[in-house]
Design an enzyme around this catalytic site. Sequence first.
Site, PDB file in Angstrom:
ATOM      1  N   SER A  43       0.834  -1.201   0.000  1.00 16.46           N
ATOM      2  CA  SER A  43       0.000   0.000   0.000  1.00 16.46           C
ATOM      3  C   SER A  43       0.867   1.249   0.000  1.00 16.46           C
ATOM      4  O   SER A  43       1.684   1.440   0.908  1.00 16.46           O
ATOM      5  CB  SER A  43      -0.910   0.014   1.225  1.00 16.46           C
ATOM      6  N   HIS A  68      -1.046  -1.100  -4.258  1.00 18.13           N
ATOM      7  CA  HIS A  68      -2.374  -0.842  -3.702  1.00 18.13           C
ATOM      8  C   HIS A  68      -2.495   0.655  -3.434  1.00 18.13           C
ATOM      9  O   HIS A  68      -1.711   1.218  -2.656  1.00 18.13           O
ATOM     10  CB  HIS A  68      -2.539  -1.643  -2.402  1.00 18.13           C
ATOM     11  N   ASP A 110      -4.764   3.603  -2.031  1.00 15.67           N
ATOM     12  CA  ASP A 110      -5.925   3.934  -1.201  1.00 15.67           C
ATOM     13  C   ASP A 110      -6.426   5.332  -1.547  1.00 15.67           C
ATOM     14  O   ASP A 110      -5.735   6.324  -1.312  1.00 15.67           O
ATOM     15  CB  ASP A 110      -5.550   3.877   0.278  1.00 15.67           C
ATOM     16  N   MET A 134      -9.067   8.037  -0.601  1.00 14.28           N
ATOM     17  CA  MET A 134      -9.981   8.391   0.495  1.00 14.28           C
ATOM     18  C   MET A 134     -10.488   9.814   0.292  1.00 14.28           C
ATOM     19  O   MET A 134      -9.721  10.700  -0.082  1.00 14.28           O
ATOM     20  CB  MET A 134      -9.257   8.299   1.841  1.00 14.28           C
ATOM     21  N   HIS A 142      -8.187   1.068  -4.370  1.00 15.02           N
ATOM     22  CA  HIS A 142      -9.125   0.774  -3.286  1.00 15.02           C
ATOM     23  C   HIS A 142      -9.850   2.073  -2.967  1.00 15.02           C
ATOM     24  O   HIS A 142      -9.278   2.977  -2.353  1.00 15.02           O
ATOM     25  CB  HIS A 142      -8.365   0.232  -2.073  1.00 15.02           C
ATOM     26  N   MET A 158     -12.103   4.171  -1.031  1.00 18.05           N
ATOM     27  CA  MET A 158     -12.802   4.383   0.243  1.00 18.05           C
ATOM     28  C   MET A 158     -13.506   5.728   0.120  1.00 18.05           C
ATOM     29  O   MET A 158     -13.119   6.720   0.750  1.00 18.05           O
ATOM     30  CB  MET A 158     -11.814   4.357   1.395  1.00 18.05           C
ATOM     31  N   MET A 161     -11.528  -6.113   4.899  1.00 16.53           N
ATOM     32  CA  MET A 161     -10.743  -5.169   5.692  1.00 16.53           C
ATOM     33  C   MET A 161     -10.491  -5.789   7.064  1.00 16.53           C
ATOM     34  O   MET A 161     -11.435  -6.137   7.771  1.00 16.53           O
ATOM     35  CB  MET A 161     -11.490  -3.843   5.848  1.00 16.53           C
ATOM     36  N   GLY A 163      -9.278   3.788   6.692  1.00 20.84           N
ATOM     37  CA  GLY A 163      -9.065   5.212   6.924  1.00 20.84           C
ATOM     38  C   GLY A 163      -7.640   5.590   7.273  1.00 20.84           C
ATOM     39  O   GLY A 163      -7.164   6.635   6.868  1.00 20.84           O
ATOM     40  N   GLY A 206      -3.430   4.004   8.006  1.00 16.35           N
ATOM     41  CA  GLY A 206      -2.475   2.913   7.997  1.00 16.35           C
ATOM     42  C   GLY A 206      -1.936   2.638   9.384  1.00 16.35           C
ATOM     43  O   GLY A 206      -2.183   3.384  10.332  1.00 16.35           O
ATOM     44  N   GLY A 207      -1.185   1.535   9.518  1.00 18.39           N
ATOM     45  CA  GLY A 207      -0.485   1.235  10.758  1.00 18.39           C
ATOM     46  C   GLY A 207      -1.327   0.671  11.877  1.00 18.39           C
ATOM     47  O   GLY A 207      -0.877   0.616  13.027  1.00 18.39           O
ATOM     48  N   ASP A 241      -6.643  -6.697   3.851  1.00 19.31           N
ATOM     49  CA  ASP A 241      -5.972  -5.403   3.954  1.00 19.31           C
ATOM     50  C   ASP A 241      -6.085  -4.876   5.379  1.00 19.31           C
ATOM     51  O   ASP A 241      -7.190  -4.676   5.879  1.00 19.31           O
ATOM     52  CB  ASP A 241      -6.625  -4.420   2.968  1.00 19.31           C
ATOM     53  N   GLY A 242      -4.933  -4.674   6.029  1.00 21.81           N
ATOM     54  CA  GLY A 242      -4.933  -4.086   7.365  1.00 21.81           C
ATOM     55  C   GLY A 242      -4.113  -4.898   8.344  1.00 21.81           C
ATOM     56  O   GLY A 242      -4.460  -6.045   8.641  1.00 21.81           O
ATOM     57  N   GLY A 243      -3.008  -4.347   8.797  1.00 20.82           N
ATOM     58  CA  GLY A 243      -2.196  -5.036   9.802  1.00 20.82           C
ATOM     59  C   GLY A 243      -1.484  -6.271   9.285  1.00 20.82           C
ATOM     60  O   GLY A 243      -1.110  -7.147  10.073  1.00 20.82           O
ATOM     61  N   GLY A 250       1.299  -2.311   4.099  1.00 19.15           N
ATOM     62  CA  GLY A 250       1.792  -0.948   3.940  1.00 19.15           C
ATOM     63  C   GLY A 250       3.052  -0.704   4.734  1.00 19.15           C
ATOM     64  O   GLY A 250       4.169  -0.768   4.215  1.00 19.15           O
ATOM     65  N   SER A 251       2.883  -0.465   6.038  1.00 19.75           N
ATOM     66  CA  SER A 251       4.034  -0.129   6.878  1.00 19.75           C
ATOM     67  C   SER A 251       5.024  -1.278   6.974  1.00 19.75           C
ATOM     68  O   SER A 251       6.228  -1.054   7.092  1.00 19.75           O
ATOM     69  CB  SER A 251       3.563   0.306   8.271  1.00 19.75           C
TER      70      SER A 251
END
Length: 220
Positions: free
Chosen positions: A8, A31, A33, A35, A64, A66, A135, A140, A142-143, A173-175, A195-196
Site C-alpha cells: 500500500s 495498492h 488507497d 480516500m 481501493h 474508500m 478489511m 481510513g 495505515g499502521g 488489507d490491514g495489519g 503498507g508499513s
Amino acid sequence: MSALIAPSILSADFANLERDLGAISTADYAHVDVMDNHFVPNLTLGLPVFERLAQVSPVPLDAHLMIADPDRWAPAYAEAGAASVTFHAEAATAPVRLARELRRSGARAGLALRPATSVEPFLDLLGEFDMLLVMSVEPGFGGQSFIEGTLPKIRRIRDAVSEAGLDVWVQVDGGISRATIERAAEAGANVFVAGSAVYGAESIPEEIAALRALADQHTH
C-alpha cells in the site's frame, strides 16, 4: 493459487511517489488507497494523481476506493488505468451494475467489506466480482493492528468461492505483516495488502519476498 503481494502506497512518501512505486517493482500490484474524507475520516489522493501514477508505475495499480458514491466515480479509475478497482459494499447503491461497468472498462472488479460488514448478502453474487476485499482494520488510516475476528469471514468467502468453482480472489488489507500473513493465508486469502510492513522494512524487495514466501506456504 500463488500469493499476490500488493504493498500500500499509503505508507510511501507522498512527495516521492514515483520513487516509492519503483521500490516495490518486485510486488504483484501497488495498492492505492483513495480516500475522500466522507466515507472515511481521511483524505489521500484523487483521480488526477492516480492517473499520473498509472503512467509511471512499474506494477499494475490496485485502486481501493474508500469513497462515497463509487457508482459515480469508480469507472473513471478504470479508465485512468487501474488494473483492478475495488469499491465498498457499504457505499455502493448498485454494486452488481457497478462491477459490470468496471469489467466493461477493462478492470477487475472488487468488492470491499469493512470489518463489521457481513458477507452473507453477497455470497450468491460472487460470480459478479473478481475479488472480495476483507478489511482487517477499520478503513481510513495505515499502521493499525490486525483484527483477528475477520479471519472467519475470510474462511466463509473462500469456502463459498471453492464450492461455486469460481476464480474469485480474496484480498485482506490491514495489519498484514510477517506476524499475521500466514493466518490470513490459511483462512483463504490469496492477495495481501501490506503498507508499513513493506515501506518500513530495511530492504523492501526482501520484505516482499519474505511475505510472499510465508503466504505461499498456506494459500489454498
